[in-house]
Design an enzyme around this catalytic site. Structure first.
Site, PDB file in Angstrom:
ATOM      1  N   GLN A 151       1.034  -1.304  -0.003  1.00 61.42           N
ATOM      2  CA  GLN A 151       0.053  -0.116   0.049  1.00 61.42           C
ATOM      3  C   GLN A 151       0.958   1.296   0.107  1.00 61.42           C
ATOM      4  O   GLN A 151       1.242   1.612   0.921  1.00 61.42           O
ATOM      5  CB  GLN A 151      -1.002  -0.015   1.189  1.00 61.42           C
ATOM      6  N   CYS A 165      -6.549   0.211   1.735  1.00 63.96           N
ATOM      7  CA  CYS A 165      -6.415  -1.321   2.484  1.00 63.96           C
ATOM      8  C   CYS A 165      -7.399  -2.166   2.424  1.00 63.96           C
ATOM      9  O   CYS A 165      -7.056  -3.476   2.130  1.00 63.96           O
ATOM     10  CB  CYS A 165      -5.837  -1.162   4.132  1.00 63.96           C
ATOM     11  N   HIS A 213      -7.399  -0.350   9.975  1.00 64.59           N
ATOM     12  CA  HIS A 213      -6.623  -0.737   8.708  1.00 64.59           C
ATOM     13  C   HIS A 213      -7.234  -2.479   8.518  1.00 64.59           C
ATOM     14  O   HIS A 213      -7.121  -3.281   9.527  1.00 64.59           O
ATOM     15  CB  HIS A 213      -5.111  -0.755   9.138  1.00 64.59           C
ATOM     16  N   ASP A 237      -0.305  -7.726   4.873  1.00 63.45           N
ATOM     17  CA  ASP A 237      -0.570  -6.483   5.345  1.00 63.45           C
ATOM     18  C   ASP A 237       0.206  -5.244   4.538  1.00 63.45           C
ATOM     19  O   ASP A 237       1.446  -5.279   4.336  1.00 63.45           O
ATOM     20  CB  ASP A 237      -0.131  -6.301   6.697  1.00 63.45           C
TER      21      ASP A 237
END
Length: 214
Positions: free
Chosen positions: A88, A96, A170, A185
């Protein structure tokens, strides 16, 4: 809604507003970019075994929304046998949720049935050989995926305008790949392995790690 666009500016958060943590929104996003509708997101109402046993099987991935999210420096050296991963980058604002949904689909059996004429197939064709950061740049520039994202950001039960702010929640994703549980992530430098898992135990193994991170 999930964003954690740390380091992103207002224009990137406007271009990539946050998606609501809503199974219908996430499922519709994937359908809109060409993922088959044979599977869909569902809410997880509890983390004990009894509640997890109520989730339809097989569970192909686990997507979590939590407070926080801290951007790490990229580590774009390829990892052997690592799952598909998109970073990201700052220009992706509050994307996200989109990144987590793509991670869930592309690292599952659904990847074999993605519509070859859809936006996701177009993105994947252009990024397979790229680094995670370069994939993030390609996603940021991909108008087909962004248009579906923007449409779904307007959906849900919360005020869509909040999705354009600096959201402090997130989305991340857990997947099974090559016999291992991986945490994906987009703010981290690379996929994070968390030990062995199987398609049958993915959900409980991922929840176990989320409750008691190693």
């Amino acid at each position: 809604r999930g964003g954690a666009g740390e380091g992103s500016d207002e224009s990137s958060r406007t271009r990539w507003p946050a998606l609501e943590s809503n199974p219908e929104v996430l499922s519709n996003f994937l359908a809109g970019i060409g993922v088959p509708t044979t599977h869909a997101f569902t809410d997880v109402y509890g983390l004990d075994d009894e509640m997890l046993d109520m989730i339809p099987k097989p569970a192909l991935a686990l997507v979590l929304l939590f407070p926080g999210g801290e951007r790490q420096e990229p580590a774009d050296d390829p990892q052997e046998n690592a799952p598909f991963f998109i970073r990201q980058i700052e220009g992706l604002g509050n994307a996200c949720g989109t990144i987590a949904a793509i991670h869930a689909a592309v690292n599952s059996p659904l990847a074999e049935a993605i519509d070859p004429s859809g936006p996701l197939a177009s993105l994947l064709d252009s990024v397979r050989s790229l680094s995670p950061s370069q994939r993030g740049e390609a996603l940021e520039a991909h108008e087909g995926v962004r248009a579906v994202h923007a449409a779904q950001a307007e959906m849900g039960q919360t005020d869509a305008s909040t999705g354009k702010e600096d959201v402090r929640y997130h989305f991340i994703c857990f997947v099974h790949s090559n016999g291992l549980l991986f945490e994906l992530d987009g703010l981290k430098s690379a996929p994070v392995p968390h030990g062995p898992t199987t398609p049958d135990t993915l959900l409980k193994d991922a929840v176990g790690h989320a409750i008691s991170p190693s």
